[in-house]
Design a protein around this motif. Structure first.
Motif, PDB file in Angstrom:
ATOM      1  N   ASP A  12       0.824  -1.213   0.000  1.00 49.99           N
ATOM      2  CA  ASP A  12       0.000   0.000   0.000  1.00 49.99           C
ATOM      3  C   ASP A  12       0.861   1.268   0.000  1.00 49.99           C
ATOM      4  OD1 ASP A  12       0.992  -0.015   2.569  1.00 49.99           O
ATOM      5  OD2 ASP A  12      -0.954  -0.352   3.532  1.00 49.99           O
ATOM      6  N   GLY A  13       1.937   1.218  -0.770  1.00 46.16           N
ATOM      7  CA  GLY A  13       2.784   2.399  -0.928  1.00 46.16           C
ATOM      8  C   GLY A  13       3.561   2.787   0.310  1.00 46.16           C
ATOM      9  N   GLY A  14       3.821   1.847   1.199  1.00 44.14           N
ATOM     10  CA  GLY A  14       4.627   2.115   2.380  1.00 44.14           C
ATOM     11  C   GLY A  14       3.852   2.509   3.619  1.00 44.14           C
ATOM     12  N   ALA A  15       2.534   2.487   3.571  1.00 48.81           N
ATOM     13  CA  ALA A  15       1.729   2.836   4.749  1.00 48.81           C
ATOM     14  C   ALA A  15       1.838   1.758   5.827  1.00 48.81           C
ATOM     15  CB  ALA A  15       0.273   3.058   4.361  1.00 48.81           C
ATOM     16  N   THR A  16       1.830   0.483   5.410  1.00 47.89           N
ATOM     17  CA  THR A  16       1.999  -0.633   6.347  1.00 47.89           C
ATOM     18  C   THR A  16       2.995  -1.625   5.759  1.00 47.89           C
ATOM     19  OG1 THR A  16       0.179  -1.881   5.375  1.00 47.89           O
ATOM     20  CG2 THR A  16      -0.369  -0.432   7.236  1.00 47.89           C
ATOM     21  N   TRP A  17       3.612  -2.416   6.644  1.00 47.27           N
ATOM     22  CA  TRP A  17       4.661  -3.341   6.230  1.00 47.27           C
ATOM     23  C   TRP A  17       4.457  -4.693   6.886  1.00 47.27           C
ATOM     24  CZ3 TRP A  17       8.383  -1.947   2.728  1.00 47.27           C
ATOM     25  CH2 TRP A  17       8.438  -0.584   2.410  1.00 47.27           C
ATOM     26  N   VAL A  18       4.896  -5.749   6.185  1.00 46.61           N
ATOM     27  CA  VAL A  18       4.855  -7.104   6.717  1.00 46.61           C
ATOM     28  C   VAL A  18       6.164  -7.811   6.332  1.00 46.61           C
ATOM     29  CG1 VAL A  18       3.675  -8.067   4.694  1.00 46.61           C
ATOM     30  CG2 VAL A  18       3.460  -9.202   6.896  1.00 46.61           C
ATOM     31  N   CYS A  19       6.611  -8.716   7.204  1.00 46.49           N
ATOM     32  CA  CYS A  19       7.845  -9.469   6.960  1.00 46.49           C
ATOM     33  C   CYS A  19       7.498 -10.941   6.766  1.00 46.49           C
ATOM     34  CB  CYS A  19       8.789  -9.303   8.149  1.00 46.49           C
ATOM     35  SG  CYS A  19      10.354 -10.163   7.922  1.00 46.49           S
ATOM     36  N   HIS A  20       8.020 -11.542   5.693  1.00 50.44           N
ATOM     37  CA  HIS A  20       7.783 -12.958   5.413  1.00 50.44           C
ATOM     38  C   HIS A  20       9.071 -13.766   5.511  1.00 50.44           C
ATOM     39  CE1 HIS A  20       3.703 -12.152   4.154  1.00 50.44           C
ATOM     40  NE2 HIS A  20       4.142 -11.248   3.280  1.00 50.44           N
ATOM     41  N   THR A  21      10.128 -13.198   6.105  1.00 53.92           N
ATOM     42  CA  THR A  21      11.410 -13.906   6.178  1.00 53.92           C
ATOM     43  C   THR A  21      11.794 -14.277   7.603  1.00 53.92           C
ATOM     44  OG1 THR A  21      12.590 -11.779   6.212  1.00 53.92           O
ATOM     45  CG2 THR A  21      12.323 -12.859   4.060  1.00 53.92           C
ATOM     46  N   ASP A  22      10.895 -14.103   8.561  1.00 46.89           N
ATOM     47  CA  ASP A  22      11.228 -14.401   9.957  1.00 46.89           C
ATOM     48  C   ASP A  22      11.588 -15.861  10.203  1.00 46.89           C
ATOM     49  OD1 ASP A  22      11.019 -11.815  10.810  1.00 46.89           O
ATOM     50  OD2 ASP A  22       9.019 -12.033  11.678  1.00 46.89           O
ATOM     51  N   SER A  23      11.104 -16.771   9.389  1.00 43.70           N
ATOM     52  CA  SER A  23      11.396 -18.187   9.604  1.00 43.70           C
ATOM     53  C   SER A  23      12.700 -18.627   8.947  1.00 43.70           C
ATOM     54  CB  SER A  23      10.244 -19.047   9.093  1.00 43.70           C
ATOM     55  OG  SER A  23      10.110 -18.880   7.696  1.00 43.70           O
ATOM     56  N   MET A  24      13.375 -17.734   8.257  1.00 42.41           N
ATOM     57  CA  MET A  24      14.635 -18.084   7.605  1.00 42.41           C
ATOM     58  C   MET A  24      15.755 -18.203   8.631  1.00 42.41           C
ATOM     59  SD  MET A  24      14.381 -15.740   4.157  1.00 42.41           S
ATOM     60  CE  MET A  24      16.035 -16.124   3.651  1.00 42.41           C
ATOM     61  N   ALA A  25      16.792 -18.967   8.267  1.00 40.11           N
ATOM     62  CA  ALA A  25      17.921 -19.184   9.170  1.00 40.11           C
ATOM     63  C   ALA A  25      18.754 -17.923   9.370  1.00 40.11           C
ATOM     64  CB  ALA A  25      18.800 -20.305   8.642  1.00 40.11           C
ATOM     65  N   THR A  26      18.683 -16.987   8.466  1.00 46.58           N
ATOM     66  CA  THR A  26      19.367 -15.707   8.606  1.00 46.58           C
ATOM     67  C   THR A  26      18.373 -14.593   8.305  1.00 46.58           C
ATOM     68  OG1 THR A  26      21.256 -14.335   7.944  1.00 46.58           O
ATOM     69  CG2 THR A  26      20.230 -15.665   6.217  1.00 46.58           C
ATOM     70  N   LEU A  27      18.481 -13.509   9.044  1.00 52.07           N
ATOM     71  CA  LEU A  27      17.535 -12.413   8.851  1.00 52.07           C
ATOM     72  C   LEU A  27      18.160 -11.204   8.167  1.00 52.07           C
ATOM     73  CD1 LEU A  27      15.553 -12.534  12.201  1.00 52.07           C
ATOM     74  CD2 LEU A  27      14.888 -13.422   9.977  1.00 52.07           C
ATOM     75  N   GLY A  28      19.451 -11.256   7.911  1.00 50.33           N
ATOM     76  CA  GLY A  28      20.096 -10.144   7.238  1.00 50.33           C
ATOM     77  C   GLY A  28      19.819 -10.165   5.748  1.00 50.33           C
TER      78      GLY A  28
END
Length: 179
Positions: A12-28
């Motif tokens: 939505d153009g940066g109004a809200t954000w979600v992360c789908h990589t939290d389950s990965m072995a590295t977060l960088g």
């Protein structure tokens, strides 16, 4: 306080954000490419290229707009990826500047080949001439004239004592390289 990192996505153009990589072995995540021909396909370069706070696990790929990820690092292994590029005309060709060298893929990252060793932080295509590629590893500057397959060191005219190599190019004057 909870700190989270990884790849964040907004629809939505940066109004809200979600992360789908939290389950990965590295977060960088230090690099992102959205496939020019298939925008639902994304590549991320993992690891923290500057502070080293997150280990590198090479490149990961998503074909569902970033909802799920698979390792895409065959031939590269677990390296910190500081920069990823996709060829401007051929989406099959990817370049990765990593802590283990500069890698090239000619098959959308299915496999990677080492073009030159070193701790690379930046890579750039020459505007309007993707056969010419520039790369930086610390104080060293390199140029390829064969689309990143191999590189030669360029030392003429560069100042000494510079430790961090970054590159900028502009289509406004493709003969200039800024470092």
């Amino acid at each position: 306080m909870l700190f989270r990192s990884g790849l964040w996505q907004s629809s939505d153009g940066g109004a809200t954000w979600v992360c789908h990589t939290d389950s990965m072995a590295t977060l960088g995540v230090s690099a992102i490419v959205v496939d020019k021909n298939m925008p639902s396909t994304l590549y991320i370069g993992t690891g923290d290229r500057d502070a080293g706070d997150a280990p590198g696990m090479g490149v990961f790929k998503s074909t569902d707009n970033g909802l799920s990820w698979i390792p895409w690092n065959t031939g590269m292994g677990n390296t910190v990826v500081g920069k990823l590029l996709q060829h401007p005309a051929n989406n099959q060709i990817l370049l990765a500047a990593t802590s283990g060298g500069l890698y090239r893929s000619a098959n959308c990252g299915t496999s990677w080949t080492l073009s030159i060793g070193g701790n690379f932080k930046d890579v750039a295509f020459k505007p309007n001439d993707p056969n010419t590629v520039y790369a930086a590893a610390g104080p060293n500057f390199y140029r390829s004239t064969n689309n990143g397959t191999s590189f030669v060191s360029v030392t003429s005219g560069l100042p000494s004592g510079q430790q961090r190599g970054t590159i900028a190019v502009s289509a406004a004057n493709a003969n200039y390289v800024y470092r």
